[in-house]
Every structure is written in C-alpha cells, then in structure tokens.
Design a protein around this motif. Structure first.
Motif, PDB file in Angstrom:
ATOM      1  N   GLN A 117      -4.325   2.748  -5.900  1.00 43.95           N
ATOM      2  CA  GLN A 117      -3.976   1.510  -6.601  1.00 43.95           C
ATOM      3  C   GLN A 117      -2.900   0.739  -5.840  1.00 43.95           C
ATOM      4  OE1 GLN A 117      -2.170   2.010 -10.472  1.00 43.95           O
ATOM      5  NE2 GLN A 117      -2.805  -0.034 -11.150  1.00 43.95           N
ATOM      6  N   LYS A 118      -1.890   1.454  -5.337  1.00 44.43           N
ATOM      7  CA  LYS A 118      -0.830   0.819  -4.558  1.00 44.43           C
ATOM      8  C   LYS A 118      -1.403   0.207  -3.285  1.00 44.43           C
ATOM      9  CE  LYS A 118       3.395   0.001  -2.962  1.00 44.43           C
ATOM     10  NZ  LYS A 118       4.236  -1.092  -3.486  1.00 44.43           N
ATOM     11  N   ALA A 119      -2.325   0.926  -2.641  1.00 44.95           N
ATOM     12  CA  ALA A 119      -2.962   0.409  -1.430  1.00 44.95           C
ATOM     13  C   ALA A 119      -3.731  -0.870  -1.734  1.00 44.95           C
ATOM     14  CB  ALA A 119      -3.889   1.466  -0.844  1.00 44.95           C
ATOM     15  N   GLN A 120      -4.433  -0.902  -2.867  1.00 42.38           N
ATOM     16  CA  GLN A 120      -5.196  -2.088  -3.256  1.00 42.38           C
ATOM     17  C   GLN A 120      -4.276  -3.267  -3.507  1.00 42.38           C
ATOM     18  OE1 GLN A 120      -7.461  -0.689  -6.603  1.00 42.38           O
ATOM     19  NE2 GLN A 120      -9.071   0.219  -5.337  1.00 42.38           N
ATOM     20  N   LEU A 121      -3.126  -3.021  -4.106  1.00 43.70           N
ATOM     21  CA  LEU A 121      -2.173  -4.105  -4.371  1.00 43.70           C
ATOM     22  C   LEU A 121      -1.633  -4.691  -3.065  1.00 43.70           C
ATOM     23  CD1 LEU A 121      -0.172  -2.598  -7.386  1.00 43.70           C
ATOM     24  CD2 LEU A 121      -1.798  -4.514  -7.438  1.00 43.70           C
ATOM     25  N   LEU A 122      -1.379  -3.829  -2.081  1.00 45.10           N
ATOM     26  CA  LEU A 122      -0.914  -4.310  -0.776  1.00 45.10           C
ATOM     27  C   LEU A 122      -1.965  -5.198  -0.118  1.00 45.10           C
ATOM     28  CD1 LEU A 122       0.710  -1.049   0.679  1.00 45.10           C
ATOM     29  CD2 LEU A 122       1.914  -3.147   0.059  1.00 45.10           C
ATOM     30  N   ILE A 123      -3.214  -4.789  -0.225  1.00 44.69           N
ATOM     31  CA  ILE A 123      -4.315  -5.561   0.374  1.00 44.69           C
ATOM     32  C   ILE A 123      -4.451  -6.915  -0.310  1.00 44.69           C
ATOM     33  CG2 ILE A 123      -6.808  -5.621   0.781  1.00 44.69           C
ATOM     34  CD1 ILE A 123      -6.668  -2.484   0.790  1.00 44.69           C
TER      35      ILE A 123
ATOM     36  N   PHE B  89      -4.399  14.247  11.415  1.00 46.43           N
ATOM     37  CA  PHE B  89      -5.808  14.460  11.110  1.00 46.43           C
ATOM     38  C   PHE B  89      -5.966  14.397   9.594  1.00 46.43           C
ATOM     39  CE2 PHE B  89      -9.436  17.142  10.038  1.00 46.43           C
ATOM     40  CZ  PHE B  89     -10.407  16.583  10.853  1.00 46.43           C
ATOM     41  N   VAL B  90      -6.887  13.562   9.114  1.00 48.17           N
ATOM     42  CA  VAL B  90      -7.064  13.396   7.673  1.00 48.17           C
ATOM     43  C   VAL B  90      -8.526  13.569   7.284  1.00 48.17           C
ATOM     44  CG1 VAL B  90      -5.077  11.856   7.421  1.00 48.17           C
ATOM     45  CG2 VAL B  90      -7.324  10.887   7.887  1.00 48.17           C
ATOM     46  N   THR B  91      -8.725  13.893   6.022  1.00 44.90           N
ATOM     47  CA  THR B  91     -10.057  13.979   5.437  1.00 44.90           C
ATOM     48  C   THR B  91     -10.093  13.020   4.258  1.00 44.90           C
ATOM     49  OG1 THR B  91     -10.217  16.318   6.064  1.00 44.90           O
ATOM     50  CG2 THR B  91     -11.782  15.511   4.433  1.00 44.90           C
ATOM     51  N   LEU B  92     -11.021  12.063   4.278  1.00 42.11           N
ATOM     52  CA  LEU B  92     -11.061  11.002   3.277  1.00 42.11           C
ATOM     53  C   LEU B  92     -12.426  10.933   2.603  1.00 42.11           C
ATOM     54  CD1 LEU B  92      -9.330   8.207   5.404  1.00 42.11           C
ATOM     55  CD2 LEU B  92      -8.229   9.735   3.743  1.00 42.11           C
ATOM     56  N   SER B  93     -12.430  10.434   1.385  1.00 41.10           N
ATOM     57  CA  SER B  93     -13.680  10.326   0.632  1.00 41.10           C
ATOM     58  C   SER B  93     -14.572   9.217   1.162  1.00 41.10           C
ATOM     59  CB  SER B  93     -13.388  10.093  -0.857  1.00 41.10           C
ATOM     60  OG  SER B  93     -12.646   8.890  -1.035  1.00 41.10           O
ATOM     61  N   SER B  94     -13.967   8.199   1.796  1.00 38.21           N
ATOM     62  CA  SER B  94     -14.749   7.106   2.383  1.00 38.21           C
ATOM     63  C   SER B  94     -13.907   6.429   3.447  1.00 38.21           C
ATOM     64  CB  SER B  94     -15.175   6.096   1.312  1.00 38.21           C
ATOM     65  OG  SER B  94     -14.134   5.175   1.029  1.00 38.21           O
ATOM     66  N   LEU B  95     -14.490   5.435   4.133  1.00 41.69           N
ATOM     67  CA  LEU B  95     -13.769   4.679   5.155  1.00 41.69           C
ATOM     68  C   LEU B  95     -13.364   3.294   4.650  1.00 41.69           C
ATOM     69  CD1 LEU B  95     -15.868   5.634   8.313  1.00 41.69           C
ATOM     70  CD2 LEU B  95     -13.660   6.554   7.592  1.00 41.69           C
ATOM     71  N   ARG B  96     -13.391   3.117   3.327  1.00 41.16           N
ATOM     72  CA  ARG B  96     -12.899   1.870   2.737  1.00 41.16           C
ATOM     73  C   ARG B  96     -11.436   1.670   3.122  1.00 41.16           C
ATOM     74  NH1 ARG B  96     -14.767  -0.200  -2.659  1.00 41.16           N
ATOM     75  NH2 ARG B  96     -12.514  -0.423  -2.969  1.00 41.16           N
ATOM     76  N   LEU B  97     -11.041   0.409   3.265  1.00 39.23           N
ATOM     77  CA  LEU B  97      -9.673   0.107   3.674  1.00 39.23           C
ATOM     78  C   LEU B  97      -8.647   0.685   2.709  1.00 39.23           C
ATOM     79  CD1 LEU B  97      -7.722  -1.343   5.566  1.00 39.23           C
ATOM     80  CD2 LEU B  97      -8.129  -3.457   4.288  1.00 39.23           C
ATOM     81  N   ASP B  98      -8.879   0.571   1.406  1.00 36.87           N
ATOM     82  CA  ASP B  98      -7.896   1.090   0.453  1.00 36.87           C
ATOM     83  C   ASP B  98      -7.785   2.616   0.533  1.00 36.87           C
ATOM     84  OD1 ASP B  98     -10.441   1.452  -0.619  1.00 36.87           O
ATOM     85  OD2 ASP B  98      -9.909   0.804  -2.642  1.00 36.87           O
ATOM     86  N   VAL B  99      -8.891   3.290   0.773  1.00 33.58           N
ATOM     87  CA  VAL B  99      -8.874   4.747   0.888  1.00 33.58           C
ATOM     88  C   VAL B  99      -8.150   5.177   2.166  1.00 33.58           C
ATOM     89  CG1 VAL B  99     -10.312   6.815   1.115  1.00 33.58           C
ATOM     90  CG2 VAL B  99     -10.981   4.996  -0.467  1.00 33.58           C
ATOM     91  N   VAL B 100      -8.418   4.473   3.272  1.00 34.21           N
ATOM     92  CA  VAL B 100      -7.765   4.788   4.544  1.00 34.21           C
ATOM     93  C   VAL B 100      -6.251   4.585   4.439  1.00 34.21           C
ATOM     94  CG1 VAL B 100      -7.517   4.097   6.959  1.00 34.21           C
ATOM     95  CG2 VAL B 100      -9.801   4.331   5.960  1.00 34.21           C
ATOM     96  N   LEU B 101      -5.836   3.462   3.842  1.00 28.50           N
ATOM     97  CA  LEU B 101      -4.406   3.193   3.685  1.00 28.50           C
ATOM     98  C   LEU B 101      -3.730   4.247   2.819  1.00 28.50           C
ATOM     99  CD1 LEU B 101      -4.331  -0.687   3.172  1.00 28.50           C
ATOM    100  CD2 LEU B 101      -3.587   0.593   5.179  1.00 28.50           C
ATOM    101  N   ALA B 102      -4.368   4.589   1.711  1.00 29.54           N
ATOM    102  CA  ALA B 102      -3.800   5.588   0.811  1.00 29.54           C
ATOM    103  C   ALA B 102      -3.632   6.924   1.522  1.00 29.54           C
ATOM    104  CB  ALA B 102      -4.684   5.743  -0.424  1.00 29.54           C
ATOM    105  N   GLY B 103      -4.637   7.327   2.289  1.00 25.90           N
ATOM    106  CA  GLY B 103      -4.575   8.597   2.997  1.00 25.90           C
ATOM    107  C   GLY B 103      -3.579   8.591   4.138  1.00 25.90           C
ATOM    108  N   ALA B 104      -3.511   7.475   4.859  1.00 24.09           N
ATOM    109  CA  ALA B 104      -2.638   7.407   6.035  1.00 24.09           C
ATOM    110  C   ALA B 104      -1.168   7.254   5.665  1.00 24.09           C
ATOM    111  CB  ALA B 104      -3.068   6.248   6.930  1.00 24.09           C
ATOM    112  N   LEU B 105      -0.896   6.523   4.589  1.00 24.06           N
ATOM    113  CA  LEU B 105       0.481   6.214   4.215  1.00 24.06           C
ATOM    114  C   LEU B 105       0.985   7.022   3.030  1.00 24.06           C
ATOM    115  CD1 LEU B 105       0.236   2.320   4.555  1.00 24.06           C
ATOM    116  CD2 LEU B 105       1.022   3.963   6.263  1.00 24.06           C
ATOM    117  N   THR B 106       0.165   7.928   2.555  1.00 25.52           N
ATOM    118  CA  THR B 106       0.496   8.770   1.391  1.00 25.52           C
ATOM    119  C   THR B 106       0.863   7.900   0.190  1.00 25.52           C
ATOM    120  OG1 THR B 106       1.468  10.281   3.029  1.00 25.52           O
ATOM    121  CG2 THR B 106       1.632  10.919   0.754  1.00 25.52           C
ATOM    122  N   LEU B 107      -0.036   6.997  -0.130  1.00 23.00           N
ATOM    123  CA  LEU B 107       0.126   6.112  -1.278  1.00 23.00           C
ATOM    124  C   LEU B 107      -0.979   6.393  -2.282  1.00 23.00           C
ATOM    125  CD1 LEU B 107       0.536   2.702   0.616  1.00 23.00           C
ATOM    126  CD2 LEU B 107       2.388   4.098  -0.306  1.00 23.00           C
ATOM    127  N   SER B 108      -0.800   5.890  -3.498  1.00 25.44           N
ATOM    128  CA  SER B 108      -1.913   5.919  -4.442  1.00 25.44           C
ATOM    129  C   SER B 108      -2.915   4.857  -4.018  1.00 25.44           C
ATOM    130  CB  SER B 108      -1.431   5.620  -5.864  1.00 25.44           C
ATOM    131  OG  SER B 108      -1.015   4.264  -5.980  1.00 25.44           O
TER     132      SER B 108
END
Length: 257
Positions: A195-201, A174-193
């Motif tokens: 910026q790192k999530a954006q680079l993966l995308i 269960f997570v709480t996120l600031s938005s449902l943007r893909l980079d925010v979801v990835l960062a929250g789900a995978l415990t990444l920054s």
C-alpha cells in the motif's frame, strides 16, 4: 517467435535502431559508436547483439556508470577506452553559498538545447561535480554552461586519472516476489508495505528509466532503473525465472536513501 515479443511495445522503435546499427556494422565492417544509453537500453543492446557472432558490443561511461555509450564493432577489433570518445568535465561552484542538486544541473544542461543522449552521468563527489560528456560536445559545455540556476559556475575538461569516484556503491540483494508489478518490486526492494509503495507511485515520486511512472501495475523488466524520491535508486538485475512456488526470483541493486 518475434524479437519484439521479448520487449515492451514502446521499445520497438529503439529495437529497430539497434538492428540498424548491427546491420550497418555487418555491411561496412566498421564500428558504430552510439550516444549515451540508459541501463534498460544497455540491456536491450546486449540482448540483441550478445557476445557471439561476427558483431560484438562493449559499453563505457566511466567508473560505475549508469549511462553508457555502446560501441558495436566487428570481431576483428579490440576496442579500448579511447574508442568511446568520452570527456570528463569538472563543474566548480561556490559551494559555501548555495547547494546544487542533480536536478539543478540536469535542468541547466537541458536548457542549453542539448539532447539528453549527448551526455552521461552527473556525478557528485564532495564539493565537485563531474559530467561525463561525448567528446564532440565537450567544448560546447565548457563555453556555454556558465550558470546553474542563478549562480555562476566554471566548467573545464579534466583527465580521468584526476577523478576520484564516489564511495557510494550499489548494494546487491536477492529477492523472491509474487509478481514483477512496480508496486510489488518497490515493496520487496525497499521493505515497504504494498500500500505504501502504491501511494509513492500515485504521488508521482517514482521514475522508471528516468520517466515518471504512475501505474502500480507497470511490469518491471531486467535492466530497469527505478528512482524513488526520498529512498534512492534501485536497478533490476538478472531475473532468474520462477520458483516451484510460482514466485519470481531476481537480483536487485539499491543505492542511496
């Protein structure tokens, strides 16, 4: 409020098909079996048809399946697994001499000229590979899928009772996120920054519902399946809405890595 407003613009064509299936069942009072649907499509069908009323829907694709067939049926019917016309196929290959990955199997299947909707999950279980297929295409696969890459394989129909599913299971968070943007979801789900999530995308390592997505601002939604090369997969479960602090509350399922 229009039904379409609840979904993405590019999903309108699929929504029209679902409405057509529902109307067909209402008018003929006979069940409608669909091709294999991805998790987001399953969510859309469930949302539109629901569990009440004269038309109902059930899904089946095998144990812990990601891709499933939908059976849309009048409420007098009590469907069984047999109604979904699924056939389990076993693919054997000389595993001592070469390694097969999911992408290799998928590429060989698509190379036969069959639409992706005609077969479900590709499952790796030890040294065996299983394929869930629509029963009407099972014999086509057994006769025509003779090799994966440059290597010969053997495909045969097997009984579901002889199938041993993978021990790999979805992990729920269960997570709480600031938005449902893909980079925010990835960062929250995978415990990444973020910026790192954006680079993966931006590197083309992300697929949403089996399609590559390179926009960090892509808005995720319930039922989305996201695969991250090198990290595994995640699926967005129930989105509960926003908290008092204006944060999105949702369930995320992860697997692999």
């Amino acid at each position: 409020m229009s039904l379409y407003q609840h979904f993405r613009k590019e999903e309108q064509g699929f929504i029209d098909r679902v409405l057509g299936w529902k109307d067909q069942t209402e008018q003929t009072y006979a069940p409608k079996l669909t091709d294999f649907l991805d998790p987001r499509q399953v969510f859309i069908v469930q949302s539109i048809i629901g569990t009440t009323g004269e038309v109902k829907v059930s899904f089946e694709g095998g144990d812990s399946a990601e891709r499933k067939r939908a059976l849309i049926y009048p409420d007098y019917l009590h469907p069984s697994t047999d109604d979904f016309d699924l056939q389990l196929l076993e693919i054997t290959y000389p595993s001592k001499f070469f390694t097969v990955e999911h992408k290799h199997v998928l590429g060989s299947l698509m190379g036969l000229g069959i639409k992706r909707e005609k077969f479900g999950d590709i499952i790796f279980a030890g040294e065996k590979i299983y394929l869930v297929a629509a029963k009407e295409f099972a014999s086509f696969f057994t006769m025509n899928l003779n090799q994966i890459g440059k290597h010969s394989v053997l495909v045969k129909e097997v009984d579901w009772k002889d199938y041993t599913p993978s021990n790999e299971k979805w992990k729920e968070r269960f997570v709480t996120l600031s938005s449902l943007r893909l980079d925010v979801v990835l960062a929250g789900a995978l415990t990444l920054s973020r910026q790192k999530a954006q680079l993966l995308i931006q590197a083309g390592k992300i697929k949403v519902n089996f399609k590559e997505e390179e926009q960090p601002s892509f808005e995720c939604a319930q039922g989305d399946m996201i695969s991250v090369r090198g990290f595994g997969r995640l699926r967005i479960g129930e989105i509960e809405g926003k908290s008092k602090k204006d944060k999105w509350r949702l369930t995320i399922f992860t697997m692999g890595g």
